[in-house]
Design a protein around this motif. Sequence first.
Motif, PDB file in Angstrom:
ATOM      1  N   SER A 118       0.786  -1.136   0.186  1.00  0.00           N
ATOM      2  CA  SER A 118      -0.135   0.015   0.007  1.00  0.00           C
ATOM      3  C   SER A 118       0.984   1.364   0.014  1.00  0.00           C
ATOM      4  CB  SER A 118      -1.134  -0.090   1.254  1.00  0.00           C
ATOM      5  OG  SER A 118      -0.139   0.075   2.360  1.00  0.00           O
ATOM      6  N   LYS A 119       0.243   2.215  -0.576  1.00  0.00           N
ATOM      7  CA  LYS A 119       1.224   3.659  -0.700  1.00  0.00           C
ATOM      8  C   LYS A 119       0.111   4.737   0.028  1.00  0.00           C
ATOM      9  CE  LYS A 119       4.247   1.728  -3.393  1.00  0.00           C
ATOM     10  NZ  LYS A 119       5.452   1.579  -3.084  1.00  0.00           N
ATOM     11  N   GLU A 120       0.621   5.639   0.572  1.00  0.00           N
ATOM     12  CA  GLU A 120      -0.044   6.599   1.329  1.00  0.00           C
ATOM     13  C   GLU A 120       0.552   7.803   0.622  1.00  0.00           C
ATOM     14  OE1 GLU A 120      -0.864   6.686   5.737  1.00  0.00           O
ATOM     15  OE2 GLU A 120       0.602   5.243   5.642  1.00  0.00           O
ATOM     16  N   PHE A 121      -0.479   8.923   0.580  1.00  0.00           N
ATOM     17  CA  PHE A 121      -0.387  10.312   0.201  1.00  0.00           C
ATOM     18  C   PHE A 121      -1.457  11.065   0.809  1.00  0.00           C
ATOM     19  CE2 PHE A 121      -3.003   8.106  -2.772  1.00  0.00           C
ATOM     20  CZ  PHE A 121      -4.113   8.861  -3.062  1.00  0.00           C
ATOM     21  N   GLU A 122      -1.121  12.358   0.522  1.00  0.00           N
ATOM     22  CA  GLU A 122      -2.051  13.324   0.970  1.00  0.00           C
ATOM     23  C   GLU A 122      -2.557  14.245   0.041  1.00  0.00           C
ATOM     24  OE1 GLU A 122      -2.219  16.870   4.549  1.00  0.00           O
ATOM     25  OE2 GLU A 122      -0.356  15.611   4.378  1.00  0.00           O
ATOM     26  N   VAL A 123      -3.771  14.819   0.058  1.00  0.00           N
ATOM     27  CA  VAL A 123      -4.418  15.548  -1.109  1.00  0.00           C
ATOM     28  C   VAL A 123      -4.666  16.808  -0.151  1.00  0.00           C
ATOM     29  CG1 VAL A 123      -6.398  15.817  -2.565  1.00  0.00           C
ATOM     30  CG2 VAL A 123      -5.052  13.822  -2.475  1.00  0.00           C
ATOM     31  N   ILE A 124      -4.557  18.041  -0.740  1.00  0.00           N
ATOM     32  CA  ILE A 124      -4.744  19.282  -0.341  1.00  0.00           C
ATOM     33  C   ILE A 124      -5.585  20.174  -1.349  1.00  0.00           C
ATOM     34  CG2 ILE A 124      -4.273  21.456   0.573  1.00  0.00           C
ATOM     35  CD1 ILE A 124      -1.720  20.491   1.888  1.00  0.00           C
ATOM     36  N   VAL A 125      -7.083  20.380  -0.895  1.00  0.00           N
ATOM     37  CA  VAL A 125      -7.805  21.185  -1.952  1.00  0.00           C
ATOM     38  C   VAL A 125      -8.023  22.549  -1.713  1.00  0.00           C
ATOM     39  CG1 VAL A 125      -9.955  21.035  -3.121  1.00  0.00           C
ATOM     40  CG2 VAL A 125      -9.155  18.944  -2.446  1.00  0.00           C
ATOM     41  N   VAL A 126      -7.454  23.685  -2.547  1.00  0.00           N
ATOM     42  CA  VAL A 126      -7.854  24.818  -2.186  1.00  0.00           C
ATOM     43  C   VAL A 126      -8.917  25.205  -3.274  1.00  0.00           C
ATOM     44  CG1 VAL A 126      -5.628  25.388  -1.726  1.00  0.00           C
ATOM     45  CG2 VAL A 126      -6.222  25.571  -4.080  1.00  0.00           C
ATOM     46  N   ASP A 127      -9.720  26.339  -2.645  1.00  0.00           N
ATOM     47  CA  ASP A 127     -10.899  26.895  -3.235  1.00  0.00           C
ATOM     48  C   ASP A 127     -10.388  27.755  -4.641  1.00  0.00           C
ATOM     49  OD1 ASP A 127     -10.759  29.623  -2.589  1.00  0.00           O
ATOM     50  OD2 ASP A 127     -11.901  28.946  -0.693  1.00  0.00           O
ATOM     51  N   ALA A 128     -11.155  27.803  -5.729  1.00  0.00           N
ATOM     52  CA  ALA A 128     -10.585  28.508  -6.822  1.00  0.00           C
ATOM     53  C   ALA A 128     -10.206  29.996  -6.471  1.00  0.00           C
ATOM     54  CB  ALA A 128     -12.021  28.509  -7.767  1.00  0.00           C
ATOM     55  N   ALA A 129     -10.959  30.702  -5.535  1.00  0.00           N
ATOM     56  CA  ALA A 129     -10.893  32.134  -5.411  1.00  0.00           C
ATOM     57  C   ALA A 129      -9.382  32.298  -4.500  1.00  0.00           C
ATOM     58  CB  ALA A 129     -11.886  32.781  -4.557  1.00  0.00           C
ATOM     59  N   GLU A 130      -8.924  31.228  -3.708  1.00  0.00           N
ATOM     60  CA  GLU A 130      -7.940  31.220  -2.984  1.00  0.00           C
ATOM     61  C   GLU A 130      -6.699  31.033  -4.033  1.00  0.00           C
ATOM     62  OE1 GLU A 130      -5.900  28.366   0.385  1.00  0.00           O
ATOM     63  OE2 GLU A 130      -7.996  28.816   0.517  1.00  0.00           O
ATOM     64  N   GLN A 131      -6.849  29.974  -4.861  1.00  0.00           N
ATOM     65  CA  GLN A 131      -5.982  29.841  -5.689  1.00  0.00           C
ATOM     66  C   GLN A 131      -5.655  31.025  -6.832  1.00  0.00           C
ATOM     67  OE1 GLN A 131      -4.085  27.049  -6.022  1.00  0.00           O
ATOM     68  NE2 GLN A 131      -3.098  27.205  -8.071  1.00  0.00           N
ATOM     69  N   GLN A 132      -6.565  31.568  -7.030  1.00  0.00           N
ATOM     70  CA  GLN A 132      -6.538  32.835  -7.788  1.00  0.00           C
ATOM     71  C   GLN A 132      -5.517  33.996  -7.348  1.00  0.00           C
ATOM     72  OE1 GLN A 132      -9.874  34.682  -9.475  1.00  0.00           O
ATOM     73  NE2 GLN A 132      -8.913  35.855 -11.237  1.00  0.00           N
ATOM     74  N   GLN A 133      -5.977  34.302  -5.902  1.00  0.00           N
ATOM     75  CA  GLN A 133      -5.194  35.185  -5.034  1.00  0.00           C
ATOM     76  C   GLN A 133      -3.717  34.827  -4.732  1.00  0.00           C
ATOM     77  OE1 GLN A 133      -6.794  35.412  -1.336  1.00  0.00           O
ATOM     78  NE2 GLN A 133      -5.883  37.383  -0.769  1.00  0.00           N
ATOM     79  N   GLN A 134      -3.465  33.513  -4.888  1.00  0.00           N
ATOM     80  CA  GLN A 134      -2.118  33.037  -4.630  1.00  0.00           C
ATOM     81  C   GLN A 134      -1.464  33.108  -5.889  1.00  0.00           C
ATOM     82  OE1 GLN A 134      -2.369  28.822  -3.140  1.00  0.00           O
ATOM     83  NE2 GLN A 134      -2.681  29.361  -1.178  1.00  0.00           N
ATOM     84  N   GLN A 135      -2.116  32.833  -6.889  1.00  0.00           N
ATOM     85  CA  GLN A 135      -1.623  33.143  -8.360  1.00  0.00           C
ATOM     86  C   GLN A 135      -0.922  34.529  -8.569  1.00  0.00           C
ATOM     87  OE1 GLN A 135      -4.007  31.263 -11.063  1.00  0.00           O
ATOM     88  NE2 GLN A 135      -2.928  29.312 -10.884  1.00  0.00           N
ATOM     89  N   GLN A 136      -1.903  35.384  -8.063  1.00  0.00           N
ATOM     90  CA  GLN A 136      -1.775  37.129  -8.288  1.00  0.00           C
ATOM     91  C   GLN A 136      -0.563  37.437  -7.423  1.00  0.00           C
ATOM     92  OE1 GLN A 136      -5.516  38.596  -7.464  1.00  0.00           O
ATOM     93  NE2 GLN A 136      -6.118  38.425  -9.520  1.00  0.00           N
TER      94      GLN A 136
END
Length: 150
Positions: A118-136
């Motif tokens: 088995s392999k473990e991993f983590e997923v993080i989901v950001v909201d679209a507005a937050e993603q756009q703000q980070q890109q700016q």
Amino acid sequence: MNVCQTFICCVFLSALQDGNTGLVNAQLPLYSGTEGENVTVQCYFSSSGTRKYFCKEECEPDNILVETTNDTAQRGRYSIRYSPGSPSGGFLSVTITQLNKSDSGRYMCGLDGSLLLSKEFEVIVVDAAEQQQQQQQQQQQQQQQLKKDQ
């Protein structure tokens, strides 16, 4: 014991007391996505198995998202696909579609229910507005850096 050995022993015991040995708290592979998008993770296994599964958190009956003995399966927004690789192993691709914030967390993909497979991993989901703000913000920082470099 000399002073150096005593010091090393104290540092090691302090780390154990804090629980921060580096062995137990190893970083999981991290995947991120934006709400509404899809994320696919490929888990490689050096040996093959008949039962394939994809779980959130621990692989207990209530946490199994998809489980099959076939090469592909889907249940709601979750799917798995097994592709043979080397003569004895292969890739298990797991996908979550239409990501939402509640999809953030730790996941497992595996073969035959063995923790060794088995392999473990983590997923993080950001909201679209937050993603756009980070890109700016990143673009502004890059522009500021360019001005400093000139």
